[in-house]
Write a protein that holds these residues in place. Structure first.
Motif, PDB file in Angstrom:
ATOM      1  N   LEU A  48       0.708  -1.045   0.020  1.00 14.16           N
ATOM      2  CA  LEU A  48      -0.129   0.217   0.014  1.00 14.16           C
ATOM      3  C   LEU A  48       0.854   1.341  -0.132  1.00 14.16           C
ATOM      4  O   LEU A  48       1.861   1.213   0.862  1.00 14.16           O
ATOM      5  N   VAL A  49       0.655   2.383  -0.992  1.00 13.75           N
ATOM      6  CA  VAL A  49       1.519   3.359  -0.867  1.00 13.75           C
ATOM      7  C   VAL A  49       0.356   4.551  -1.070  1.00 13.75           C
ATOM      8  O   VAL A  49      -0.798   4.500  -0.973  1.00 13.75           O
ATOM      9  N   ASN A  50       1.143   5.879  -0.856  1.00  9.83           N
ATOM     10  CA  ASN A  50       0.575   7.001  -0.755  1.00  9.83           C
ATOM     11  C   ASN A  50      -0.511   7.243   0.293  1.00  9.83           C
ATOM     12  O   ASN A  50      -1.605   7.792   0.172  1.00  9.83           O
ATOM     13  N   ALA A  51       0.065   6.593   1.294  1.00  7.70           N
ATOM     14  CA  ALA A  51      -1.054   6.536   2.659  1.00  7.70           C
ATOM     15  C   ALA A  51      -1.185   8.075   3.125  1.00  7.70           C
ATOM     16  O   ALA A  51      -0.249   8.657   3.223  1.00  7.70           O
ATOM     17  N   LYS A  52      -2.382   8.513   3.446  1.00  6.50           N
ATOM     18  CA  LYS A  52      -2.502   9.781   3.926  1.00  6.50           C
ATOM     19  C   LYS A  52      -3.878   9.498   4.939  1.00  6.50           C
ATOM     20  O   LYS A  52      -4.679   8.866   4.920  1.00  6.50           O
ATOM     21  N   SER A  96       1.942   7.147   8.800  1.00  7.31           N
ATOM     22  CA  SER A  96       2.973   5.868   8.795  1.00  7.31           C
ATOM     23  C   SER A  96       2.317   4.740   9.641  1.00  7.31           C
ATOM     24  O   SER A  96       2.884   3.752   9.834  1.00  7.31           O
ATOM     25  N   ASP A  97       0.986   4.984  10.140  1.00  4.88           N
ATOM     26  CA  ASP A  97       0.385   3.815  10.892  1.00  4.88           C
ATOM     27  C   ASP A  97      -0.999   3.936  10.584  1.00  4.88           C
ATOM     28  O   ASP A  97      -1.546   4.882  10.348  1.00  4.88           O
ATOM     29  N   ILE A  98      -1.660   2.850  11.133  1.00  5.50           N
ATOM     30  CA  ILE A  98      -3.294   2.885  11.161  1.00  5.50           C
ATOM     31  C   ILE A  98      -3.791   2.042  12.377  1.00  5.50           C
ATOM     32  O   ILE A  98      -3.162   1.138  12.652  1.00  5.50           O
ATOM     33  N   SER A  99      -4.718   2.662  13.007  1.00  6.53           N
ATOM     34  CA  SER A  99      -5.397   2.025  14.089  1.00  6.53           C
ATOM     35  C   SER A  99      -6.520   1.080  13.705  1.00  6.53           C
ATOM     36  O   SER A  99      -7.088   1.153  12.801  1.00  6.53           O
ATOM     37  N   LYS A 100      -6.677   0.158  14.785  1.00 12.52           N
ATOM     38  CA  LYS A 100      -7.791  -0.598  14.720  1.00 12.52           C
ATOM     39  C   LYS A 100      -9.219   0.106  14.260  1.00 12.52           C
ATOM     40  O   LYS A 100     -10.163  -0.562  13.563  1.00 12.52           O
ATOM     41  N   LYS A 101      -9.377   1.341  14.878  1.00 12.04           N
ATOM     42  CA  LYS A 101     -10.406   2.063  14.682  1.00 12.04           C
ATOM     43  C   LYS A 101     -10.589   2.913  13.516  1.00 12.04           C
ATOM     44  O   LYS A 101     -11.617   3.840  13.274  1.00 12.04           O
ATOM     45  N   ASP A 102      -9.349   3.063  12.670  1.00 18.24           N
ATOM     46  CA  ASP A 102      -9.414   4.231  11.592  1.00 18.24           C
ATOM     47  C   ASP A 102     -10.396   3.681  10.604  1.00 18.24           C
ATOM     48  O   ASP A 102     -10.453   2.591  10.110  1.00 18.24           O
ATOM     49  N   ASP A 135       9.776   6.161   3.151  1.00 18.09           N
ATOM     50  CA  ASP A 135       9.684   5.641   4.430  1.00 18.09           C
ATOM     51  C   ASP A 135       8.358   5.576   5.326  1.00 18.09           C
ATOM     52  O   ASP A 135       8.197   4.638   6.100  1.00 18.09           O
ATOM     53  N   SER A 136       7.605   6.604   5.041  1.00 20.19           N
ATOM     54  CA  SER A 136       6.553   6.648   5.748  1.00 20.19           C
ATOM     55  C   SER A 136       5.536   5.347   5.093  1.00 20.19           C
ATOM     56  O   SER A 136       4.996   4.954   5.990  1.00 20.19           O
ATOM     57  N   ASP A 137       5.521   5.120   3.695  1.00 20.79           N
ATOM     58  CA  ASP A 137       4.481   4.140   3.445  1.00 20.79           C
ATOM     59  C   ASP A 137       5.084   2.612   3.790  1.00 20.79           C
ATOM     60  O   ASP A 137       4.476   1.659   4.071  1.00 20.79           O
ATOM     61  N   TYR A 138       6.627   2.535   3.792  1.00 18.06           N
ATOM     62  CA  TYR A 138       6.815   1.301   4.489  1.00 18.06           C
ATOM     63  C   TYR A 138       6.669   1.225   5.954  1.00 18.06           C
ATOM     64  O   TYR A 138       6.125   0.061   6.299  1.00 18.06           O
ATOM     65  N   ALA A 139       6.663   2.259   6.647  1.00 14.17           N
ATOM     66  CA  ALA A 139       6.085   1.962   8.039  1.00 14.17           C
ATOM     67  C   ALA A 139       4.659   1.821   8.130  1.00 14.17           C
ATOM     68  O   ALA A 139       4.095   0.976   9.024  1.00 14.17           O
ATOM     69  N   PHE A 140       3.688   2.429   7.164  1.00 14.09           N
ATOM     70  CA  PHE A 140       2.312   2.132   7.240  1.00 14.09           C
ATOM     71  C   PHE A 140       2.212   0.701   6.753  1.00 14.09           C
ATOM     72  O   PHE A 140       1.205   0.137   7.273  1.00 14.09           O
ATOM     73  N   ASN A 141       2.910   0.113   5.768  1.00 12.94           N
ATOM     74  CA  ASN A 141       2.516  -1.297   5.631  1.00 12.94           C
ATOM     75  C   ASN A 141       2.804  -2.360   6.814  1.00 12.94           C
ATOM     76  O   ASN A 141       2.090  -3.345   7.066  1.00 12.94           O
TER      77      ASN A 141
END
Length: 644
Positions: free
Chosen positions: A158-162, A173-179, A628-634
């Motif tokens: 997944l890329v271009n995460a905003k 760079s991250d996503i929670s269970k509730k997002d 780096d942000s997208d890498y951490a998001f994945n």
């Protein structure tokens, strides 16, 4: 029925064995395959005496004639013998796709357009209306056989995460269970990307898939068959079921053209016992110039669940009227029906005259509706306060005994109240019949964007009705035919968590901007009804394109020179199907028309490589393409629950 030379020869040989390979004068396909597979000496000897069979199904190796039994069986299974085969009708009856029963089919229908169109060189009605493409451009819907798939359905990078809030739009760079989550990409592959993060966690799935219609203002592929559409739906419903919670439900908007076929398919996927119901929705107020002079002004909601009959799939809290009386000073109560639909004759133990112990007034049984209690159980129910009489209270209307339900009993019942007579039949059905027509959805889009982006957007009120009766706050709602984001907008306003999937580029010009307006407090649709004031957030990400980008370039090429440049880039970087003879294609490419060139390039692209798989994320040549942000998001998106 036309029969090929090979078919005629094989049938002649088989009939030469008398009744051995016949059942009711039809070829017994399974018996033939069994004997060929077991190298039946008599059958193969006769086969080898035929020059036609020898030419098509044998090879000579080191002076020996080899019978290709596997090739014969494959052709025998696939050809027109299947239509005459006794076993087709003796084994089972059901929907078929390419002469194979649909529940046994393994093909994947990969790409498909938004809503009522079929995938042309453009991917949507909106693109076609922009005059970018002519009506005779090629159809590029893609069917992939199971044996051609190896890594297609693996989870994707997944890329271009905003993350979008009312104030900001920034990389995340991250996503929670509730997002809340919005994904851009092919919906089949996106659903498989979700399956490890959200298994059995979605309470409601609402989808408005392609209706597979013909006519009106849309440009359709006349060769697009019902079986292909059903396979397309089968692929997506199977993975959607894995995401649905045990008591969750799926609601599918569909026209009458495919509704009955879709029900048979859904029965196979969810099980006949999981069918909840079919509900009509009025779409318009009539139309002239229609077939048979009948304006079909309805479409349908087909509803299934993973739950059991006794589970609270449909229900909601109801504002009830409770009485406070001197005989039950600490226990407010309400009235309920004290009869059953069975007749007094059918329930002899409930066939009695009920007498009010306080006043002695008699209440004879209704012969057509027996009492819900028996002669033997009446006193125990009455002593517990469970039965009341209208002549006990001056304020009470009616002339029949009633069942008394105490407020504390309602509050102790965690199962939502069954609302067939109270809500579903009255409010819900009436609203479907008059309040949620297509024009209302179109008007809501016009108010948001001052243009007609979607001709058949569903109104927010429809989605609110469904969410009201199937979910509670914080439940997850999924729509993987996201379109203009009606489902997500309503879910946001109603305090539900949501997931949306859309592959079209208007996700960034219509869908996401609509949700941005929602979190900023827009007042259209259901906003007033739910007292919406704005707030909240959602996360957006895209499946990382690989060959998918070349597909877009091929589809968008307006002339042969542009397409030749795309082909040259593909030769340097793209992944091709391993069976493609590139040298032959390069030599003959310029002799093809533009349409045929596009068809050829779409065909040879390796569909397993449309997007980058998550398993490739640490490969050096892939890692360099990811921020780096997208890498951490994945890493956050795919981490195990135990790691959180």
């Amino acid at each position: 029925m036309y029969k090929t030379t090979i078919m005629q020869e094989v049938e002649k040989i088989l009939r030469g064995f008398g009744s051995k390979y016949l059942v009711e004068n039809k070829i017994n396909k399974s018996k033939v395959i069994e004997d060929i597979d077991n190298y039946d000496k008599n059958l193969i000897e006769v086969m080898l005496q035929s020059s036609t069979i020898k030419h098509n199904f044998t090879s000579e190796i080191a002076g020996h004639r080899i019978f290709k039994t596997n090739k014969f069986i494959e052709v025998f299974q696939a050809d027109e013998f299947w239509k005459d085969s006794y076993t087709k009708f003796s084994n089972k009856i059901g929907l078929t796709s390419n002469e194979t029963f649909l529940d046994e089919a393994t093909e994947v229908i990969l790409d498909f357009p938004y809503k009522d169109t079929v995938l042309k060189a453009s991917m949507s009605k909106e693109d076609t209306d922009k005059n970018d493409l002519k009506p005779d451009e090629p159809f590029l819907n893609e069917i992939i056989a199971r044996e051609e798939i190896d890594i297609l359905l693996d989870k994707k990078i997944l890329v271009n995460a905003k993350k979008y809030t009312a104030e900001t739009e920034e990389e995340v760079s991250d996503i929670s269970k509730k997002d809340n989550l919005i994904l851009k990409g092919n919906n089949l592959l996106a659903l498989h990307t979700l399956k490890e993060r959200y298994p059995e966690k979605v309470k409601l799935i609402y989808i408005d898939p392609p209706y597979n219609l013909k006519g009106d203002s849309f440009k359709y592929n006349d060769k697009f068959s019902k079986s292909t559409w059903l396979t397309f739906m089968k692929n997506r419903l199977e993975i959607a079921r894995e995401l649905l919670s045990d008591e969750g439900s799926i609601w599918i908007s569909i026209s009458d053209k495919e509704m009955h076929y879709l029900k048979i398919l859904a029965d196979e996927i969810f099980g006949e016992n999981s069918f909840v119901g079919t509900l009509p929705r009025k779409t318009r107020d009539g139309k002239s110039d229609v077939p048979f002079n009948l304006s079909q002004d309805f479409d349908w909601l087909l509803v299934y669940t993973k739950g059991n009959v006794e589970d609270p799939v449909v229900g909601r809290e109801i504002d009830r009227k409770y009485y406070k009386t001197e005989d039950f000073p600490e226990r407010p109560w309400r009235t309920a029906d004290l009869t059953k639909q069975t007749t007094a004759k059918e329930r002899p133990n409930s066939n009695f005259t009920m007498i009010n112990p306080k006043t002695g007034k008699e209440y004879p049984v209704n012969p057509k509706r027996s009492w819900a209690v028996t002669k033997d159980t009446f006193q125990s129910y009455y002593d517990a306060g469970g039965i009341g009489f209208p002549d006990d209270y001056e304020f009470m209307s009616g002339n029949r005994p009633f069942r008394r339900v105490f407020k504390d009993e309602d509050e102790a019942n965690t199962k939502p109240t069954y609302v067939s007579s109270d809500f579903m039949v009255k409010d819900f059905i009436l609203s479907l019949a008059k309040d949620v027509k297509n024009q209302k959805g179109n008007d809501q889009i016009d108010e948001l964007f001052s243009r007609d982006d979607f001709d058949y957007a569903k109104p927010e009120e429809l989605i609110k009705l469904i969410i009201d009766v199937t979910t509670s706050e914080d439940d997850i709602v999924l729509d993987f035919f996201m379109g203009s984001a009606t489902t997500q907008a309503v879910a946001h306003k109603m305090g539900r968590q949501y997931i949306g999937i859309e592959q079209m580029n208007y996700i960034n010009t219509v869908s996401v901007p609509r949700l941005q307006k929602v979190i900023k407090g827009e007042q259209g649709g259901i906003s007033a009804a739910v007292n919406w004031k704005g707030g909240g957030s959602f996360v957006y990400a895209e499946l990382m394109e690989k060959n998918r980008g070349y597909l877009d370039d091929v589809i968008g090429a307006s002339d042969q020179n542009t397409l030749r440049n795309v082909f040259n880039l593909m030769l340097e970087n793209a992944d091709f199907d391993f069976r493609v003879k590139l040298d032959e294609l390069k030599d003959g490419f310029n002799t093809l028309s533009l349409d045929d060139q596009k068809r050829a390039l779409v065909k040879i692209i390796d569909k397993n490589q449309l997007y980058y798989n998550f398993s490739e994320i640490d490969d050096a040549n892939v890692r360099d393409l990811i921020s780096d942000s997208d890498y951490a998001f994945n890493q956050s998106f795919y981490k195990e629950e135990d790691d959180e």
